[in-house]
Design an enzyme around this catalytic site. Structure first.
Site, PDB file in Angstrom:
ATOM      1  N   LYS A 106      -8.881   2.812  -0.506  1.00 54.04           N
ATOM      2  CA  LYS A 106      -8.650   3.681   0.651  1.00 54.04           C
ATOM      3  C   LYS A 106      -7.742   3.016   1.694  1.00 54.04           C
ATOM      4  CE  LYS A 106     -12.268   6.977   1.817  1.00 54.04           C
ATOM      5  NZ  LYS A 106     -13.433   7.172   2.669  1.00 54.04           N
ATOM      6  N   LYS A 143      -1.566  -1.704   7.150  1.00 54.79           N
ATOM      7  CA  LYS A 143      -2.771  -1.727   7.985  1.00 54.79           C
ATOM      8  C   LYS A 143      -3.691  -2.805   7.420  1.00 54.79           C
ATOM      9  CE  LYS A 143      -2.337   3.304   8.393  1.00 54.79           C
ATOM     10  NZ  LYS A 143      -2.835   4.600   7.933  1.00 54.79           N
ATOM     11  N   THR A 172      -6.141  13.429  -0.919  1.00 53.29           N
ATOM     12  CA  THR A 172      -5.347  13.036  -2.085  1.00 53.29           C
ATOM     13  C   THR A 172      -6.021  11.899  -2.845  1.00 53.29           C
ATOM     14  OG1 THR A 172      -4.003  11.892  -0.460  1.00 53.29           O
ATOM     15  CG2 THR A 172      -3.032  13.838  -1.459  1.00 53.29           C
ATOM     16  N   ASP A 195      -3.521   9.554  10.421  1.00 53.55           N
ATOM     17  CA  ASP A 195      -3.414   9.072   9.054  1.00 53.55           C
ATOM     18  C   ASP A 195      -3.365  10.338   8.176  1.00 53.55           C
ATOM     19  OD1 ASP A 195      -3.750   7.175   6.838  1.00 53.55           O
ATOM     20  OD2 ASP A 195      -5.744   8.057   6.633  1.00 53.55           O
ATOM     21  N   LEU A 196      -2.880  10.216   6.934  1.00 51.99           N
ATOM     22  CA  LEU A 196      -2.738  11.427   6.115  1.00 51.99           C
ATOM     23  C   LEU A 196      -3.895  11.572   5.115  1.00 51.99           C
ATOM     24  CD1 LEU A 196      -0.977  13.867   5.294  1.00 51.99           C
ATOM     25  CD2 LEU A 196       0.286  12.333   3.775  1.00 51.99           C
ATOM     26  N   ASP A 197      -3.935  10.665   4.121  1.00 57.08           N
ATOM     27  CA  ASP A 197      -4.940  10.767   3.062  1.00 57.08           C
ATOM     28  C   ASP A 197      -6.338  10.491   3.612  1.00 57.08           C
ATOM     29  OD1 ASP A 197      -6.276  10.819   0.641  1.00 57.08           O
ATOM     30  OD2 ASP A 197      -5.803   8.739   0.182  1.00 57.08           O
ATOM     31  N   SER A 226       0.944   6.842   8.060  1.00 57.31           N
ATOM     32  CA  SER A 226       0.320   6.703   6.732  1.00 57.31           C
ATOM     33  C   SER A 226       0.924   5.553   5.935  1.00 57.31           C
ATOM     34  CB  SER A 226       0.520   8.015   5.951  1.00 57.31           C
ATOM     35  OG  SER A 226       0.202   7.841   4.593  1.00 57.31           O
ATOM     36  N   ALA A 227       0.095   4.970   5.058  1.00 58.54           N
ATOM     37  CA  ALA A 227       0.581   3.910   4.162  1.00 58.54           C
ATOM     38  C   ALA A 227       1.347   4.487   2.981  1.00 58.54           C
ATOM     39  CB  ALA A 227      -0.616   3.108   3.643  1.00 58.54           C
ATOM     40  N   GLU A 231      -8.303   8.219  11.798  1.00 60.30           N
ATOM     41  CA  GLU A 231      -8.261   7.390  10.581  1.00 60.30           C
ATOM     42  C   GLU A 231      -9.545   7.477   9.769  1.00 60.30           C
ATOM     43  OE1 GLU A 231      -7.218   5.251   8.378  1.00 60.30           O
ATOM     44  OE2 GLU A 231      -5.201   4.833   9.051  1.00 60.30           O
ATOM     45  N   ASP A 232      -9.423   7.374   8.438  1.00 59.61           N
ATOM     46  CA  ASP A 232     -10.622   7.378   7.588  1.00 59.61           C
ATOM     47  C   ASP A 232     -10.909   6.012   6.975  1.00 59.61           C
ATOM     48  OD1 ASP A 232      -8.378   7.532   5.818  1.00 59.61           O
ATOM     49  OD2 ASP A 232      -9.788   8.041   4.220  1.00 59.61           O
TER      50      ASP A 232
HETATM   51  P1  B16 Z   1       1.361   5.726  -2.240  1.00 57.93           P
HETATM   52  P2  B16 Z   1      -3.114   6.894   3.928  1.00 57.93           P
HETATM   53  C1  B16 Z   1      -2.841   5.714   1.550  1.00 57.93           C
HETATM   54  O1  B16 Z   1      -2.655   6.835   2.362  1.00 57.93           O
HETATM   55  C2  B16 Z   1      -3.998   5.956   0.599  1.00 57.93           C
HETATM   56  O2  B16 Z   1      -5.215   6.050   1.319  1.00 57.93           O
HETATM   57  C3  B16 Z   1      -4.102   4.818  -0.383  1.00 57.93           C
HETATM   58  O3  B16 Z   1      -5.160   5.048  -1.296  1.00 57.93           O
HETATM   59  C4  B16 Z   1      -2.764   4.667  -1.122  1.00 57.93           C
HETATM   60  O4  B16 Z   1      -2.807   3.567  -2.019  1.00 57.93           O
HETATM   61  C5  B16 Z   1      -1.641   4.450  -0.099  1.00 57.93           C
HETATM   62  O5  B16 Z   1      -1.629   5.549   0.808  1.00 57.93           O
HETATM   63  C6  B16 Z   1      -0.283   4.310  -0.737  1.00 57.93           C
HETATM   64  O6  B16 Z   1       0.065   5.532  -1.325  1.00 57.93           O
HETATM   65  O7  B16 Z   1       1.097   5.105  -3.578  1.00 57.93           O
HETATM   66  O8  B16 Z   1       1.523   7.229  -2.294  1.00 57.93           O
HETATM   67  O9  B16 Z   1       2.521   5.073  -1.536  1.00 57.93           O
HETATM   68  O10 B16 Z   1      -4.596   6.936   3.917  1.00 57.93           O
HETATM   69  O11 B16 Z   1      -2.535   5.670   4.630  1.00 57.93           O
HETATM   70  O12 B16 Z   1      -2.482   8.188   4.402  1.00 57.93           O
HETATM   71 MG    MG Z   2      -6.455   7.366   4.889  1.00 53.59          MG
END
Ligand code: B16
Ligand code: MG
Length: 220
Positions: free
Chosen positions: A47, A148, A19, A11-13, A117-118, A172-173
Site C-alpha cells: 500500500k 513517501k 485499484t 492520494d489516489l489508490d 500519488s506514488a 491518505e490511506d
Molecule cells: P504504479 P497511491 C500507489 O498509489 C499504490 O498504493 C501502490 O500499491 C503502488 O505500488 C504505487 O501506487 C505505484 O503504482 O505501479 O501504478 O506506479 O496510493 O500512492 O495513489
Molecule cells: Mg494510497
C-alpha cells in the site's frame, strides 16, 4: 479570521479509487510465475509503496534474492503490463462511495485540490474514472524522485497550488503517506484503520456521510 485549509491534497489508490485489487491480481500472477503464493496479507505491505519497492517486498516474500537490476525491471514491467490491462477497463462506477459528492463540495467552497500519488499510472486512472477535472494539479510517481514518507509529493503539490504547507490538508490511506504529510508540516485525514494511521490528525472509514463542514470542524 484564519482560514484553514486553503488546499486539499488527495492520494489516489485507496482514497479516491480502489485499484489495490488490480495491483494484487497482477502481483499474484507474477508470484505464481516465479513459483510461490502471494497472499492478500502480503499485499497489504504494498500500500502506497512505489512499483520497484513493491517488487522488492514480493521477492523477499518469495525468498528470491539472486536477481540483477535488469531482471527486476523486466519483472516490474511485466506486472505493470497486466495491471494496465485491468485499469484500462475501469469505469466511473469505481470511484469510492461519497467521493464525488465530497469533491464537489470542496470545489464549491473554493478550496484548491491536487493529487499526490506514488502511481505512475495516475493519469490513466483519472481519465478512466472521469474525475481528473476536479484537480488543479496532479503530482504522481512520474514527477517526484523521493517516495513517501518523504514529503516531496505533497510539498510539490502545495508549491504548484501556491499554498503554504501549513494551509494544506492531506487525505491518505497508507501509513507512509500520513508520515509524508507530517514531514511536510501538513494536517492529515487518514482513510482506514485508526491503529495503523495513528499519526493522522483524524481518521475516517471513508467519505460516505462526511461533509466538508464536518471534516473542517473535526480537524480544527
Ligand atoms: P504504479 P497511491 C500507489 O498509489 C499504490 O498504493 C501502490 O500499491 C503502488 O505500488 C504505487 O501506487 C505505484 O503504482 O505501479 O501504478 O506506479 O496510493 O500512492 O495513489
Ligand atoms: Mg494510497
Amino acid at each position: 479570521m484564519d482560514i484553514f485549509p486553503l488546499a486539499c491534497l488527495f492520494d489516489l489508490d485507496g482514497v479516491l479509487v480502489d485499484t489495490a485489487k488490480y495491483h494484487y491480481l497482477a502481483w499474484k500472477l507474477l508470484a505464481k510465475e516465479l513459483g510461490f503464493h502471494f497472499s492478500e496479507e502480503d499485499n497489504e505491505r504494498l500500500k502506497g509503496v512505489s512499483r520497484m519497492a513493491s517488487l522488492e517486498i514480493l521477492l523477499e516474500v518469495g525468498g528470491i534474492d539472486h536477481l540483477g537490476e535488469k531482471e527486476k525491471v523486466a519483472l516490474a514491467n511485466k506486472k505493470n503490463g497486466w495491471y494496465v490491462e485491468s485499469i484500462l477497463k475501469m469505469t466511473p462506477d469505481e470511484v469510492l462511495p461519497g467521493v464525488i459528492e465530497f469533491l464537489l463540495e470542496v470545489k464549491g467552497a473554493g478550496v484548491k485540490m491536487a493529487i499526490g500519488s506514488a502511481s505512475k499510472n495516475t493519469s490513466t486512472i483519472l481519465e478512466r474514472v472521469g474525475i481528473g477535472h476536479f484537480f488543479d494539479t496532479v503530482i504522481d510517481g512520474n514527477r517526484v524522485s523521493q517516495a513517501k514518507p518523504d514529503p516531496e509529493v505533497f510539498l510539490t503539490g502545495a508549491k504548484e497550488l501556491g499554498v503554504l504547507p501549513n494551509k494544506c490538508l492531506v487525505f491518505e490511506d497508507a501509513a507512509a503517506g500520513i508520515e509524508a504529510a507530517v514531514n511536510a508540516g501538513m494536517k492529515s485525514v487518514g482513510i482506514g484503520n485508526p491503529s495503523i494511521l495513528n499519526r493522522a490528525t483524524i481518521v475516517i472509514s471513508g467519505f460516505q456521510g462526511f461533509t466538508w463542514n464536518k471534516i473542517q470542524s473535526l480537524i480544527s
